[in-house]
Design an enzyme around this catalytic site. Structure first.
Site, PDB file in Angstrom:
ATOM      1  N   ASN A   9      49.323  22.814  13.590  1.00  0.00           N
ATOM      2  CA  ASN A   9      49.707  23.221  14.951  1.00  0.00           C
ATOM      3  C   ASN A   9      51.011  24.004  14.837  1.00  0.00           C
ATOM      4  OD1 ASN A   9      50.510  23.422  17.604  1.00  0.00           O
ATOM      5  ND2 ASN A   9      50.800  21.210  17.917  1.00  0.00           N
ATOM      6  N   GLU A  96      53.553  17.565  24.180  1.00  0.00           N
ATOM      7  CA  GLU A  96      54.473  18.583  24.703  1.00  0.00           C
ATOM      8  C   GLU A  96      53.912  19.208  25.973  1.00  0.00           C
ATOM      9  OE1 GLU A  96      54.911  20.688  21.010  1.00  0.00           O
ATOM     10  OE2 GLU A  96      55.992  18.972  20.195  1.00  0.00           O
ATOM     11  N   GLY A 170      58.114  15.792  15.351  1.00  0.00           N
ATOM     12  CA  GLY A 170      59.250  16.680  15.116  1.00  0.00           C
ATOM     13  C   GLY A 170      60.554  15.949  14.862  1.00  0.00           C
ATOM     14  N   GLY A 232      55.544  20.906  12.150  1.00  0.00           N
ATOM     15  CA  GLY A 232      56.571  21.593  11.361  1.00  0.00           C
ATOM     16  C   GLY A 232      56.118  21.996   9.958  1.00  0.00           C
TER      17      GLY A 232
END
Ligand code: PGA
Length: 256
Positions: A9, A96, A170, A232
């Site tokens: 992602n 998110e 994250g 990430g």
């Protein structure tokens, strides 16, 4: 035996030229790894260019979101039909989206239905916040999100679930493999209750949240975990390739 999946992602990272560069770094290495579904999810504007680059390879493409209407006057939105034209997968209900864009369970549910209708495979995300985790509410929250996401769906064909504890996304603070395995087992049990034994055995459930090349094997080795949704670390070709290789090796070990 469920085929493991590693999905990258990229979130709101990479310009089109940076996306092309990253795919060029990944393409050959990824294409050589078998026994794993390898999915990359770049930003919308890079999907068409990336699709051209991965044509003829075993790399699959996903989007990070969709709107639930097929077309019409929805300025700025991207429809499931547009994505189905380019991709096989779409991430839906990422935390998110829930957190910054007020996506509710109802919206997530509509998006999942819209995706399945055009034969896009949704990667449906669920996960609890830190305070919910600390208050021992993980089961309640994850089950609630899952049931709201799947409300009224008669079948799960093609649907993938990702358990992503929000406190692990994250942050560099991944869940332990044991914790993740337990919650994913719980999700699978819910699928059994809502659908069938067969559905529970077949549905692929990924872990996401600070997965790196250093910890991927621990997660993938867990019996309930079918792969990872990687944020990430998916932006770094070496890291992502290593994670995918680890998934292939774990699978070979399990089946061998
Ligand atoms: P992370 O993100 O790997 O950067 O923690 C995972 C995700 O949000 O899908």
């Amino acid at each position: 035996m469920r085929l493991p999946m590693i999905a990258g992602n990229w979130k709101m990272n990479t310009t089109v030229s940076e996306a092309i560069e990253l795919v060029n770094e990944l393409r050959q290495g990824l294409d050589q790894i078998d026994n794993v579904d390898k999915v990359i999810c770049p930003p919308f504007i890079s999907l068409a260019a990336v699709r051209e680059l991965i044509k003829g390879s075993s790399i699959k493409l996903g989007a990070q979101n969709i709107y639930f209407e097929e077309k019409g006057a929805y300025t700025g939105e991207i429809s499931p039909l547009m994505i189905a034209d380019l991709c096989e997968f779409v991430i839906i209900g990422h935390s998110e989206r829930r957190q910054y864009f007020n996506e509710t369970g109802e919206i997530t549910n509509k998006k999942i239905r819209a995706a399945l209708k055009v034969k896009l495979q949704p990667i449906v995300c669920v996960g609890e916040k830190l305070e919910e985790n600390e208050a021992g509410r993980t089961e309640e929250i994850v089950t609630g999100q899952l049931r709201a996401s799947l409300a009224g769906l008669d079948y799960l064909t093609g649907l993938i679930i990702a358990y992503e504890p929000i406190w692990a996304i994250g942050t560099g603070k991944a869940a332990t493999a044991k914790q993740a395995n337990e919650t994913i087992g719980l999700i699978r049990h819910n699928i059994f209750e809502l659908y069938s034994k067969r559905a529970a055995q077949n549905v692929r459930i990924l872990y996401g949240g600070s997965v790196t090349a250093a910890n991927a094997t621990e997660f993938i080795n867990q019996p309930e975990i079918d792969g990872a949704l990687v944020g990430g670390a998916s932006l770094r070709a070496n890291q992502f390739l290593s994670i995918v290789k680890q998934a292939a090796e774990a699978k070979n070990r399990l089946s061998g």
